[in-house]
Scaffold this motif. Structure first.
Motif, short mmCIF file in Angstrom:
data_model
loop_
_atom_site.label_atom_id
_atom_site.label_comp_id
_atom_site.label_asym_id
_atom_site.label_seq_id
_atom_site.Cartn_x
_atom_site.Cartn_y
_atom_site.Cartn_z
N GLY A 171 0.78 -1.25 0.00
CA GLY A 171 0.00 0.00 0.00
C GLY A 171 0.80 1.27 0.00
O GLY A 171 0.56 2.15 0.81
N VAL A 172 1.73 1.37 -0.89
CA VAL A 172 2.47 2.63 -1.01
C VAL A 172 2.65 2.98 -2.48
O VAL A 172 2.85 2.11 -3.31
N GLY A 173 2.54 4.27 -2.75
CA GLY A 173 2.90 4.76 -4.07
C GLY A 173 1.91 4.51 -5.18
O GLY A 173 0.73 4.24 -4.96
N GLN A 174 2.46 4.56 -6.36
CA GLN A 174 1.68 4.56 -7.59
C GLN A 174 1.05 3.19 -7.90
O GLN A 174 0.04 3.10 -8.58
N SER A 175 1.63 2.14 -7.34
CA SER A 175 1.23 0.80 -7.79
C SER A 175 -0.26 0.50 -7.53
O SER A 175 -0.89 -0.24 -8.28
N GLU A 176 -0.83 1.14 -6.47
CA GLU A 176 -2.27 0.96 -6.20
C GLU A 176 -3.11 1.39 -7.38
O GLU A 176 -4.03 0.71 -7.79
N TYR A 177 -2.77 2.56 -7.91
CA TYR A 177 -3.55 3.11 -9.01
C TYR A 177 -3.43 2.22 -10.23
O TYR A 177 -4.39 1.98 -10.95
N ASP A 178 -2.21 1.74 -10.44
CA ASP A 178 -1.97 0.87 -11.59
C ASP A 178 -2.74 -0.44 -11.45
O ASP A 178 -3.35 -0.92 -12.40
N VAL A 179 -2.70 -1.00 -10.25
CA VAL A 179 -3.39 -2.29 -10.04
C VAL A 179 -4.90 -2.12 -10.14
O VAL A 179 -5.59 -2.95 -10.74
N ALA A 180 -5.39 -1.00 -9.61
CA ALA A 180 -6.83 -0.75 -9.70
C ALA A 180 -7.29 -0.72 -11.15
O ALA A 180 -8.45 -1.01 -11.46
#
Ligand code: GDP
Length: 319
Positions: free
Chosen positions: A150-159
């Motif tokens: 749960g840190v950084g840009q990867s959340e948005y990418d995974v979503a």
């Protein structure tokens, strides 16, 4: 590298692993071959349930995913776990590549666990993960769980590659305390308050109520079947309830999920088109020089940004 798609379609692990190695390869000829094969398997993809699971380190993601994975297998489903570790630039990084994680699940023949590389290639962290997901779907996995820290840009990418996105939180503490940005709460479909056991049970319940109202306030069309649940992944509690929610959400929102996937595909086309154009500029010394020159013009205020951008486009497309 020879990939036997017929074998892959029967769920052959060796073929799947080889295909994934090809997808992850940085060699241009491998990438070309991977794209060709991905196009071939496309008709076999899209049948699985795609779930993203996020949360800060220590919240209990791997414990939760292992319990969930075992539950799914007991229901006769095949599950693939793809883990994105943004802290390691290479595949098999220290945090998520740790072999002691999900030991029980890893022993199941109907489970496939794989860390995915997070190097900042074309499309960011999620493009390769998405392609690996498609390969897993062609190999017959019913549920794809994509784990991300749960840190950084990867959340948005995974979503942008999953149907439903869940975030694990700890009992008590506000968003800031948990290092969770408000944006992630806006992004997720479901919130799970994990470690709801022992002395933490009441606190977990209070946190659940608090987030229920927070999630209710953030009304968006993008959220599907949004809910807040409690779990104790360690004691295997709340896992079945979570899956029931996901299952129900799927059954009740088929059309919404289909539309979401279409939007995601379009967003990917858009993103990749822009990135590829940018790469073309970067790869071409003449364009790079012009870019630098035009950049100076902008900084010195002797040219407008639009005029400079149009000049670059003209050079890019001139015969
Ligand atoms: P991750 O870093 O998010 O993948 O977290 P882990 O799954 O590795 O869990 C971190 C620690 O929390 C481990 O020691 C787990 O045993 C523990 N843990 C995970 N889930 C629970 C839970 O539901 N209750 C309690 N009490 N501990 C848990």
């Amino acid at each position: 590298m020879q990939i036997d798609l017929e074998k892959l379609k029967t769920g052959n692990i060796r073929s799947l692993s080889k295909f994934i190695t090809l997808i992850e390869s940085k060699k241009p000829e491998h990438q070309k071959n991977a794209q060709k094969l991905l196009n071939e398997i496309l008709p076999l993809t899209g049948k699985s349930i795609r779930i993203g699971i996020s949360g800060t380190p220590g919240v209990g993601k791997s414990t939760f995913i292992e319990a969930l994975g075992l539950h799914l297998i007991s229901k006769g489903l095949k599950v693939a776990v793809l883990a994105i570790d943004p802290s390691s630039p290479l595949s098999g990084g220290s945090l998520l590549g740790d072999k002691t994680r999900m030991e029980k699940l890893a022993q199941e023949k109907n489970a496939f666990i794989r860390p995915t590389p997070s190097s900042g290639n074309l499309g960011g962290v999620a493009l390769k993960t998405r392609e690996v997901m498609l390969a897993c779907e062609a190999a017959g996995y019913d549920v794809i769980l994509i784990e991300t820290v749960g840190v950084g840009q990867s959340e948005y990418d995974v979503a942008n590659i999953v149907d439903l996105f869940s975030v694990l939180l700890l009992p008590g503490g506000g968003d800031e305390l948990q290092g969770i940005k408000k944006g992630i709460i806006e992004l997720c479909d479901n919130i799970i308050i994990n470690k709801a056991d022992g002395d933490n049970k009441q606190k977990a319940h209070d946190t659940m109520v608090q987030y229920k109202s927070a999630l209710g306030v953030i009304k968006t069309d993008q959220k599907i079947g949004a809910n807040v649940l409690m779990s104790s992944a360690l004691n295997d509690e709340g896992i079945k309830e979570y899956w029931s929610l996901i299952d129900k959400t799927y059954k009740e929102n088929k059309e919404k999920i289909t539309q979401k996937r279409k939007r995601q595909n379009q967003a990917w086309l858009n993103k990749l088109f822009h990135e590829l154009i940018e790469n073309k500029v970067k790869e071409n010394p003449k364009l790079q020089e012009e870019w630098n020159q035009l950049n100076n013009n902008i900084l010195n205020e002797v040219e407008t940004p639009l005029s400079a951008a149009e000049k670059l486009i003209n050079t890019l497309f001139e015969k």
